[in-house]
Design a protein around this motif. Sequence first.
Motif, PDB file in Angstrom:
ATOM      1  N   LEU A   1       0.789  -1.236   0.000  1.00  0.00           N
ATOM      2  CA  LEU A   1       0.000   0.000   0.000  1.00  0.00           C
ATOM      3  C   LEU A   1       0.819   1.284   0.000  1.00  0.00           C
ATOM      4  CD1 LEU A   1      -2.849  -0.943   2.507  1.00  0.00           C
ATOM      5  CD2 LEU A   1      -3.015  -0.721   0.030  1.00  0.00           C
ATOM      6  N   TYR A   2       2.085   1.208   0.380  1.00  0.00           N
ATOM      7  CA  TYR A   2       2.865   2.421   0.583  1.00  0.00           C
ATOM      8  C   TYR A   2       4.084   2.491  -0.332  1.00  0.00           C
ATOM      9  CZ  TYR A   2       0.327   2.273   5.064  1.00  0.00           C
ATOM     10  OH  TYR A   2      -0.630   2.195   6.023  1.00  0.00           O
ATOM     11  N   THR A   3       4.531   3.717  -0.535  1.00  0.00           N
ATOM     12  CA  THR A   3       5.790   4.019  -1.195  1.00  0.00           C
ATOM     13  C   THR A   3       6.664   4.687  -0.147  1.00  0.00           C
ATOM     14  OG1 THR A   3       4.678   4.417  -3.310  1.00  0.00           O
ATOM     15  CG2 THR A   3       6.839   5.443  -3.019  1.00  0.00           C
ATOM     16  N   VAL A   4       7.953   4.396  -0.158  1.00  0.00           N
ATOM     17  CA  VAL A   4       8.856   5.092   0.753  1.00  0.00           C
ATOM     18  C   VAL A   4       9.394   6.308   0.000  1.00  0.00           C
ATOM     19  CG1 VAL A   4      10.974   4.968   2.106  1.00  0.00           C
ATOM     20  CG2 VAL A   4       9.468   2.982   1.975  1.00  0.00           C
TER      21      VAL A   4
ATOM     22  N   GLY B   1      12.489   8.395   2.932  1.00  0.00           N
ATOM     23  CA  GLY B   1      12.544   7.691   4.194  1.00  0.00           C
ATOM     24  C   GLY B   1      11.235   7.603   4.954  1.00  0.00           C
ATOM     25  N   VAL B   2      10.125   8.045   4.363  1.00  0.00           N
ATOM     26  CA  VAL B   2       8.830   8.069   5.049  1.00  0.00           C
ATOM     27  C   VAL B   2       7.800   7.321   4.205  1.00  0.00           C
ATOM     28  CG1 VAL B   2       6.981   9.578   5.884  1.00  0.00           C
ATOM     29  CG2 VAL B   2       9.356  10.265   6.179  1.00  0.00           C
ATOM     30  N   TYR B   3       6.992   6.471   4.855  1.00  0.00           N
ATOM     31  CA  TYR B   3       5.901   5.806   4.149  1.00  0.00           C
ATOM     32  C   TYR B   3       4.855   6.826   3.740  1.00  0.00           C
ATOM     33  CZ  TYR B   3       7.231   1.125   5.878  1.00  0.00           C
ATOM     34  OH  TYR B   3       7.868  -0.045   6.152  1.00  0.00           O
ATOM     35  N   VAL B   4       4.429   6.777   2.475  1.00  0.00           N
ATOM     36  CA  VAL B   4       3.308   7.580   1.993  1.00  0.00           C
ATOM     37  C   VAL B   4       2.388   6.637   1.220  1.00  0.00           C
ATOM     38  CG1 VAL B   4       4.589   9.761   1.931  1.00  0.00           C
ATOM     39  CG2 VAL B   4       4.499   8.350  -0.121  1.00  0.00           C
ATOM     40  N   PRO B   5       1.061   6.800   1.329  1.00  0.00           N
ATOM     41  CA  PRO B   5       0.145   5.913   0.607  1.00  0.00           C
ATOM     42  C   PRO B   5       0.310   6.067  -0.909  1.00  0.00           C
ATOM     43  CG  PRO B   5      -1.028   7.140   2.307  1.00  0.00           C
ATOM     44  CD  PRO B   5       0.331   7.744   2.185  1.00  0.00           C
TER      45      PRO B   5
ATOM     46  N   TYR C   1      -7.114   2.657   1.969  1.00  0.00           N
ATOM     47  CA  TYR C   1      -5.776   2.771   1.390  1.00  0.00           C
ATOM     48  C   TYR C   1      -4.663   2.694   2.437  1.00  0.00           C
ATOM     49  CZ  TYR C   1      -6.037   7.674   2.826  1.00  0.00           C
ATOM     50  OH  TYR C   1      -6.155   8.831   3.552  1.00  0.00           O
ATOM     51  N   LEU C   2      -5.015   2.387   3.681  1.00  0.00           N
ATOM     52  CA  LEU C   2      -4.030   2.258   4.745  1.00  0.00           C
ATOM     53  C   LEU C   2      -4.032   0.837   5.300  1.00  0.00           C
ATOM     54  CD1 LEU C   2      -4.770   5.564   6.715  1.00  0.00           C
ATOM     55  CD2 LEU C   2      -2.831   5.107   5.202  1.00  0.00           C
TER      56      LEU C   2
ATOM     57  N   GLY D   1       7.662   5.401  14.334  1.00  0.00           N
ATOM     58  CA  GLY D   1       7.594   6.108  13.047  1.00  0.00           C
ATOM     59  C   GLY D   1       7.437   5.177  11.865  1.00  0.00           C
ATOM     60  N   LYS D   2       6.830   4.017  12.082  1.00  0.00           N
ATOM     61  CA  LYS D   2       6.706   3.024  11.015  1.00  0.00           C
ATOM     62  C   LYS D   2       5.357   3.044  10.329  1.00  0.00           C
ATOM     63  CE  LYS D   2      10.282   0.015  12.690  1.00  0.00           C
ATOM     64  NZ  LYS D   2      10.658  -1.289  13.207  1.00  0.00           N
ATOM     65  N   GLY D   3       4.558   4.044  10.593  1.00  0.00           N
ATOM     66  CA  GLY D   3       3.294   4.195   9.905  1.00  0.00           C
ATOM     67  C   GLY D   3       3.417   5.233   8.803  1.00  0.00           C
ATOM     68  N   VAL D   4       2.304   5.527   8.193  1.00  0.00           N
ATOM     69  CA  VAL D   4       2.291   6.569   7.174  1.00  0.00           C
ATOM     70  C   VAL D   4       2.754   7.879   7.791  1.00  0.00           C
ATOM     71  CG1 VAL D   4       0.730   7.969   5.758  1.00  0.00           C
ATOM     72  CG2 VAL D   4       0.508   5.496   5.773  1.00  0.00           C
ATOM     73  N   ASP D   5       3.547   8.615   7.070  1.00  0.00           N
ATOM     74  CA  ASP D   5       4.053   9.928   7.458  1.00  0.00           C
ATOM     75  C   ASP D   5       5.129   9.898   8.533  1.00  0.00           C
ATOM     76  OD1 ASP D   5       2.606  11.817   5.696  1.00  0.00           O
ATOM     77  OD2 ASP D   5       0.889  10.845   6.617  1.00  0.00           O
TER      78      ASP D   5
END
Length: 157
Positions: A6-9, A12-16, A129-130, A146-150
């Motif tokens: 579901l995410y792109t890094v 260094g941060v996960y974003v949907p 989407y999460l 800090g392993k979730g979105v944003d």
Amino acid sequence: MTEAELYTVYKGVYVPTHLHPAESLKFYEEFSFRPDDIIIVTYPKSGTTWMQELVPLIMSGVPWLEVHRAYILNLEERPSPRMFATHFHYNMMPTSFFKVKPKAKVLYVMRNPKDVFTSSFHYYGMASYLVKPGSQTEFLHKFLEGKGVDGLYPLKC
């Protein structure tokens, strides 16, 4: 579904991925800021919508700079002063943000992390989407690491 599905890094941060496909991130990277731009910057679930309503009582239609539809809205052609919103961190801002003189005005909103956690936990449970949050304890560990979105919740500006 998993983070990888579901995410792109991004920096260094996960974003949907659903909200931030490659073309929107490319648009974001190439976006040119103006000195009179106003950017509302918030960690998710920290009062973004509230600020978007308070600040621009005269302005309407505050677009998100990094989401998939931003690059088709002709933001470069909007008259000044323009106002945008983003959840992206300082180190994720496009190069032009650091080059514009004088600097664009930034309204940085913070909310009690306990409230952000609770709101995020419930939001993750309903947003398709999460990744589903799991138990509150599991989600708390992801949130604190800090392993979730944003990414990691910013405890200082």
